[in-house]
Design a protein around this motif. Structure first.
Motif, short mmCIF file in Angstrom:
data_model
loop_
_atom_site.label_atom_id
_atom_site.label_comp_id
_atom_site.label_asym_id
_atom_site.label_seq_id
_atom_site.Cartn_x
_atom_site.Cartn_y
_atom_site.Cartn_z
N ARG A 76 -11.96 35.85 20.59
CA ARG A 76 -12.87 36.74 19.87
C ARG A 76 -13.77 36.03 18.85
NH1 ARG A 76 -10.03 40.98 16.04
NH2 ARG A 76 -12.16 41.04 15.20
N GLU A 77 -13.55 34.75 18.61
CA GLU A 77 -14.26 34.07 17.53
C GLU A 77 -15.78 34.10 17.72
OE1 GLU A 77 -14.30 29.89 14.98
OE2 GLU A 77 -12.62 30.33 16.31
N GLY A 78 -16.25 33.88 18.93
CA GLY A 78 -17.69 33.89 19.17
C GLY A 78 -18.31 35.26 18.94
N ALA A 79 -17.64 36.32 19.43
CA ALA A 79 -18.15 37.67 19.23
C ALA A 79 -18.14 38.05 17.76
CB ALA A 79 -17.32 38.67 20.05
N ASP A 80 -17.09 37.62 17.05
CA ASP A 80 -17.04 37.88 15.61
C ASP A 80 -18.21 37.22 14.89
OD1 ASP A 80 -14.70 39.33 15.84
OD2 ASP A 80 -13.39 37.72 15.14
N ALA A 81 -18.49 35.97 15.25
CA ALA A 81 -19.57 35.24 14.60
C ALA A 81 -20.91 35.92 14.82
CB ALA A 81 -19.61 33.80 15.11
N GLU A 82 -21.14 36.41 16.04
CA GLU A 82 -22.39 37.10 16.33
C GLU A 82 -22.48 38.44 15.61
OE1 GLU A 82 -25.06 36.25 18.13
OE2 GLU A 82 -24.23 34.25 18.44
N ALA A 83 -21.33 39.07 15.35
CA ALA A 83 -21.33 40.41 14.78
C ALA A 83 -21.48 40.43 13.27
CB ALA A 83 -20.02 41.12 15.15
N ARG A 84 -21.08 39.38 12.59
CA ARG A 84 -20.99 39.41 11.13
C ARG A 84 -22.32 39.81 10.48
NH1 ARG A 84 -16.04 37.10 9.83
NH2 ARG A 84 -15.18 35.73 11.45
N ALA A 85 -22.21 40.60 9.43
CA ALA A 85 -23.40 41.16 8.76
C ALA A 85 -24.00 40.10 7.83
CB ALA A 85 -23.02 42.41 7.98
N THR A 86 -24.93 39.33 8.36
CA THR A 86 -25.52 38.23 7.59
C THR A 86 -26.36 38.73 6.41
OG1 THR A 86 -27.38 38.15 9.14
CG2 THR A 86 -25.53 36.66 9.56
#
Length: 291
Positions: free
Chosen positions: A16-26
């Protein structure tokens, strides 16, 4: 704060790490950086505590987006995960500053303000929804009393959009959300109510709270993660409602077939929350006449 009775595996965290990184609210990073610049100016070291750190994914994502130098304290109940997290290569920080790491094993529900003394930021990922109301309230109290910011990412909000739609989607989602709110031992988990509870807890203590969506957007290129998520999502729904088993089994087979064929997409809704403590005025109070 506790990760709950179910052990999270390194394999799932890696998946899940890649999907988490893409999802994070920058969009929360700007206000966070501004706050940290005020409370830790110049070359003063940032101290960041990561709760329920897993293998260190949150630190790997965030360290390079904050200025240095930084010192990370990675906390988890699972000693095996801590070994992996401690071996993570973090940084360099934004601007090239050094990043150091230490690990601490223990019960996260026992942490209080004294444990956060000298800490610039408390962070966590996919943790809030595994907590109880009292545990979230105690976390907010500890952060605010210690005067540190909190960035709490990727909490489930109870919504999953699958395309193409299926008549059973809503019933599976409802059962899954009830499972997320289940009582385990003497703990009633917050599940999808966690972000609202945390917002109330922080704001009640004078903190400024900003929460924003952080969405998993899973398509044909994410088949392995989608399949693993589907297994867990439907499995939790079946556990919560055994009467759903025959329908849920057929539903899962149908969904897995569609995923394998590249015909399924999923938007899984999470939220990220940033809580900033009230700023303390640096002005010297005027002398009271006659004092």
């Amino acid at each position: 704060m506790s990760e709950g009775p179910v052990r999270v595996t390194p394999g799932w965290l890696a998946l899940r790490e890649g999907a988490d990184a893409e999802a994070r609210a920058t969009g929360l990073l700007g206000p966070l950086r501004d706050h940290l610049a005020k409370v830790s100016p110049g070359e003063e070291r940032l101290v960041v505590q990561d709760l329920g750190c897993g293998t260190g994914a949150q630190a790997r994502w965030l360290a390079g987006r904050l200025r240095g130098p930084q010192h990370w304290i990675l906390r988890d109940r699972d000693p095996d995960l801590l070994v992996l997290a401690g071996a993570s290569v973090l940084g360099p920080a934004s601007g090239g500053g050094p990043v150091t790491v230490e690990t601490r094993q223990g019960d996260l529900t026992a942490l209080r303000a004294a444990d956060f003394a000298g800490t610039s930021l408390v962070t966590a990922s996919a943790l809030l929804d595994l907590l109880t109301f009292d545990e979230v309230d105690e976390l907010a109290a500890a952060c605010v009393e210690a005067g540190c910011a909190a960035l709490l990412a990727l909490s489930v909000t109870g919504r999953a959009d699958l395309h193409p739609a299926d008549p059973l989607d809503a019933e599976i989602a409802e059962a899954f959300n009830a499972h997320q709110r289940r009582t385990t031992g003497d703990r009633r988990l917050l599940g999808p109510d966690a972000v609202a509870a945390a917002t109330t807890a922080f704001e009640h203590r004078g903190a400024t709270v900003d929460s924003r969506p952080s969405l998993w957007r899973l398509g044909p290129g994410d088949a392995a993660l989608t399949e693993e998520w589907l297994e867990g999502w439907v499995g939790a729904a079946r556990e919560q409602r055994p009467d759903l088993a025959p329908q849920a089994d057929a539903y899962l087979r149908h969904r897995l077939d569609a995923c394998a064929a590249g015909e399924l997409s999923v938007v899984l809704h999470h939220a990220d929350l940033l809580a900033l403590p009230a700023e303390v005025s640096a002005e010297v109070p005027a002398e009271v006449p006659g004092s």
